[in-house]
Design an enzyme around this catalytic site. Structure first.
Site, PDB file in Angstrom:
ATOM      1  N   GLU A 137       0.858  -1.181   0.000  1.00 27.33           N
ATOM      2  CA  GLU A 137       0.000   0.000   0.000  1.00 27.33           C
ATOM      3  C   GLU A 137       0.897   1.235   0.000  1.00 27.33           C
ATOM      4  O   GLU A 137       1.750   1.382   0.877  1.00 27.33           O
ATOM      5  CB  GLU A 137      -0.889   0.027   1.242  1.00 27.33           C
ATOM      6  CG  GLU A 137      -1.739  -1.222   1.441  1.00 27.33           C
ATOM      7  CD  GLU A 137      -2.317  -1.277   2.835  1.00 27.33           C
ATOM      8  OE1 GLU A 137      -2.829  -0.248   3.322  1.00 27.33           O
ATOM      9  OE2 GLU A 137      -2.234  -2.347   3.473  1.00 27.33           O
TER      10      GLU A 137
ATOM     11  N   ASP B  43      -7.013   8.568   0.802  1.00 27.14           N
ATOM     12  CA  ASP B  43      -6.850   8.233   2.208  1.00 27.14           C
ATOM     13  C   ASP B  43      -6.922   9.490   3.068  1.00 27.14           C
ATOM     14  O   ASP B  43      -6.953  10.626   2.574  1.00 27.14           O
ATOM     15  CB  ASP B  43      -5.519   7.514   2.411  1.00 27.14           C
ATOM     16  CG  ASP B  43      -5.500   6.665   3.665  1.00 27.14           C
ATOM     17  OD1 ASP B  43      -6.551   6.519   4.318  1.00 27.14           O
ATOM     18  OD2 ASP B  43      -4.429   6.133   4.006  1.00 27.14           O
TER      19      ASP B  43
ATOM     20  N   THR C  91      -1.807  -2.580  -4.016  1.00 25.34           N
ATOM     21  CA  THR C  91      -1.674  -3.488  -5.146  1.00 25.34           C
ATOM     22  C   THR C  91      -2.596  -4.690  -5.006  1.00 25.34           C
ATOM     23  O   THR C  91      -2.973  -5.091  -3.910  1.00 25.34           O
ATOM     24  CB  THR C  91      -0.231  -4.027  -5.273  1.00 25.34           C
ATOM     25  OG1 THR C  91       0.070  -4.838  -4.122  1.00 25.34           O
ATOM     26  CG2 THR C  91       0.781  -2.914  -5.412  1.00 25.34           C
TER      27      THR C  91
ATOM     28  N   ARG D  10      -6.527  -1.609  -5.569  1.00 26.59           N
ATOM     29  CA  ARG D  10      -7.458  -0.660  -4.968  1.00 26.59           C
ATOM     30  C   ARG D  10      -6.864   0.741  -5.029  1.00 26.59           C
ATOM     31  O   ARG D  10      -5.702   0.948  -4.659  1.00 26.59           O
ATOM     32  CB  ARG D  10      -7.744  -1.050  -3.510  1.00 26.59           C
ATOM     33  CG  ARG D  10      -8.780  -0.172  -2.811  1.00 26.59           C
ATOM     34  CD  ARG D  10      -8.974  -0.612  -1.369  1.00 26.59           C
ATOM     35  NE  ARG D  10      -9.751   0.372  -0.614  1.00 26.59           N
ATOM     36  CZ  ARG D  10      -9.595   0.617   0.681  1.00 26.59           C
ATOM     37  NH1 ARG D  10      -8.687  -0.042   1.369  1.00 26.59           N
ATOM     38  NH2 ARG D  10     -10.336   1.516   1.292  1.00 26.59           N
TER      39      ARG D  10
ATOM     40  N   TRP E  31     -12.024  -7.132  -1.421  1.00 34.58           N
ATOM     41  CA  TRP E  31     -10.913  -8.065  -1.615  1.00 34.58           C
ATOM     42  C   TRP E  31     -11.383  -9.501  -1.767  1.00 34.58           C
ATOM     43  O   TRP E  31     -10.766 -10.291  -2.487  1.00 34.58           O
ATOM     44  CB  TRP E  31      -9.920  -7.961  -0.451  1.00 34.58           C
ATOM     45  CG  TRP E  31      -9.166  -6.671  -0.415  1.00 34.58           C
ATOM     46  CD1 TRP E  31      -9.314  -5.648   0.480  1.00 34.58           C
ATOM     47  CD2 TRP E  31      -8.162  -6.245  -1.349  1.00 34.58           C
ATOM     48  NE1 TRP E  31      -8.458  -4.617   0.169  1.00 34.58           N
ATOM     49  CE2 TRP E  31      -7.733  -4.949  -0.932  1.00 34.58           C
ATOM     50  CE3 TRP E  31      -7.568  -6.813  -2.477  1.00 34.58           C
ATOM     51  CZ2 TRP E  31      -6.757  -4.223  -1.615  1.00 34.58           C
ATOM     52  CZ3 TRP E  31      -6.589  -6.096  -3.154  1.00 34.58           C
ATOM     53  CH2 TRP E  31      -6.187  -4.825  -2.734  1.00 34.58           C
TER      54      TRP E  31
ATOM     55  N   TYR F 195      -7.747   4.718  -3.852  1.00 35.43           N
ATOM     56  CA  TYR F 195      -8.651   5.476  -2.999  1.00 35.43           C
ATOM     57  C   TYR F 195      -7.958   6.708  -2.450  1.00 35.43           C
ATOM     58  O   TYR F 195      -6.730   6.873  -2.572  1.00 35.43           O
ATOM     59  CB  TYR F 195      -9.190   4.624  -1.860  1.00 35.43           C
ATOM     60  CG  TYR F 195      -8.158   3.925  -1.004  1.00 35.43           C
ATOM     61  CD1 TYR F 195      -7.864   4.345   0.283  1.00 35.43           C
ATOM     62  CD2 TYR F 195      -7.479   2.811  -1.489  1.00 35.43           C
ATOM     63  CE1 TYR F 195      -6.938   3.687   1.075  1.00 35.43           C
ATOM     64  CE2 TYR F 195      -6.545   2.146  -0.714  1.00 35.43           C
ATOM     65  CZ  TYR F 195      -6.279   2.580   0.566  1.00 35.43           C
ATOM     66  OH  TYR F 195      -5.346   1.927   1.332  1.00 35.43           O
TER      67      TYR F 195
END
Length: 460
Positions: free
Chosen positions: A4, A53, A62, A49, A421, A51
């Site tokens: 991430e 934050d 990933t 994903r 997920w 987004y």
């Protein structure tokens, strides 16, 4: 495995032009995403994903990956995805008469000292006691900044002059193993969120790592952690170092590029950070002789161990010429040293801070790392055409393949779906949901049922 990455965000301000806040820039950045999906939290065509934050940081997590190179490719594909959004934002602003450049930085600290993360996720067996594993890993985690730190200039504070640190995240973590994420920022987060069959799997969430620009450094960061996990799960003979209060030493290690920071051991004696890393690297080299050639090929793990050994050798001798194109903090410090020599020798010069930041600009041809790579001053681990293929194509060997196929069909049919997920859901006309709890399964007949249902009701 997964990574991430949170990106720092800002925009240029011309004379007489109003400065934009990170929140304003992020809203423009995500405008195409929200326009298409009515959300700023989506799964992309490559099953990762994307987004927004907390703190207005764009973030890419990933897709699930099952080998080192695959993970690195999808990490780099994430850079391409968010850079495309930044270019679209620049175009949108220009069309509104507000021309300016949008910058995304793959680093971990902004000019105000706010920190944002690069988190690693490793799937481990449910039989493993995460807290025990975490404690066994802590000596490795506090010292691995020697081999994979991104480096940064620490501004002068409390009467201390500005100086160069090996790691951007070392100053930002306060606990070793904890269920917290933002309040105390532990090295290893123990929150039980496996994103899979909770009877079989756990997810080890590592918070302490720096974001890496140099591909060999990223390979060493993730590859060495994988090797440590493999050895510990297999009960291999790994040297143990019961370091007293490990988190207490992480900042001292970041300040010492010689690796000679002394770590006292429970029961007496001590070890230096470098000696600890050398012992663990030696164990990893022995492990290669026993390791099953699965997941990441053993040949690639041998490349990781070779770089690990060479980096520790460079620290031992203080001759970095053998790794000065491969290790982020070495590359950056060398560059800064060359400028520092012409700027009076002080780390506090604002030009150096600008170079430090520009190294992490992800825009090809503009970011300093990119310029160095184009000039052959940074070694590569990946191929650009392989990265490009991963921008819109999910990993083909994991559960991500199922998610990617589902998303592609939904886009083609303009179908209303919900994805996370583990679950794929067709929302209309009646909800139909399937849960895929095994991240290693890339083909499942239940996906066909979902796609058939979606197709048979398209246009309804």
């Amino acid at each position: 495995m997964g990574i991430e990455t949170e990106y720092g965000i800002t925009a240029s301000t011309a004379p007489g032009q109003r400065a934009m806040s990170p929140d304003e820039i992020a809203r423009v950045l995500f405008r195409p995403v929200v326009s298409r999906y009515s959300s700023s939290n989506i799964f992309t065509p490559n099953a990762s994903r994307l987004y927004l934050d907390v703190g207005s940081h764009p973030e890419v997590a990933t897709a699930e990956c099952d080998s080192l190179t695959q993970l690195m490719l999808y990490d780099r594909a994430g850079d391409v995805i968010v850079d495309k959004l930044a270019r679209q934002a620049e175009q949108a602003l220009a069309e509104e008469g507000d021309k300016r450049s949008v910058y995304l930085f793959k680093n971990n600290v902004d000019s105000a000292g706010h920190s944002y993360g690069c988190h690693e996720n490793y799937l481990i067996g449910r039989h493993v006691v995460l807290k025990d594993l975490g404690r066994a890993l802590l000596p490795f985690m506090i010292t691995r900044q020697l081999i994979c730190g991104a480096g940064k200039i620490e501004p002068a504070k409390a009467g201390e002059p500005a100086r160069f640190l090996l790691s951007q995240r070392a100053d930002q973590v306060w606990e070793g193993v904890s269920s917290a994420t933002t309040r105390s920022r532990p090295i290893i987060n123990t929150r039980d969120e496996p994103h899979g069959d909770s009877k079989r799997f756990r997810r080890m969430h590592v918070i302490v790592g720096d974001s890496n620009m140099a591909e060999p450094t990223l390979a060493l960061k993730v590859g060495s952690a994988l090797l440590m996990l493999e050895m510990l799960e297999a009960d291999f003979d790994v040297p143990t170092f019961p370091v007293l209060d490990p988190i207490h030493h992480i900042r001292a290690i970041a300040q010492d590029p010689t690796g000679l920071t002394v770590l006292p051991l429970d029961g007496g004696g001590s070890v230096t950070a470098l000696e600890l890393q050398q012992a663990l690297c030696g164990a990893a080299e022995r492990w290669l002789e026993h390791r099953e050639d699965a997941g990441t090929p053993t040949a690639e793990m041998a490349r990781v161990v070779d770089l690990w050994k060479r980096t520790l050798g460079a620290i031992d001798t203080q001759d970095f010429s053998g790794v000065d194109r491969e290790i982020d903090w070495v590359i950056k410090r060398g560059l800064l040293d060359r400028y520092r020599a012409t700027l009076g020798g002080e780390w506090s010069h604002p030009k150096l801070a600008q170079i430090d930041l520009t190294y992490h600009d992800i825009r090809p041809g503009r970011g300093l790392y990119s310029v160095l790579a184009q000039r052959g001053m940074v070694a590569r681990w990946l191929q650009d055409d392989s990265i490009a293929r991963c921008v819109d194509t999910p990993p083909q060997t994991t559960r991500a393949k199922l998610r990617g196929e589902f998303l592609a069909t939904a886009r083609e049919l303009d179908a209303a779906v919900t994805v996370d997920w583990t679950r794929l859901k067709v929302n209309r006309p009646e909800p139909m949901t399937e849960e895929f709890s095994d991240p290693f399964v890339s083909d499942d007949p239940r996906l066909g049922g979902l796609l058939d249902y979606m197709q048979s009701h398209s246009g309804h």
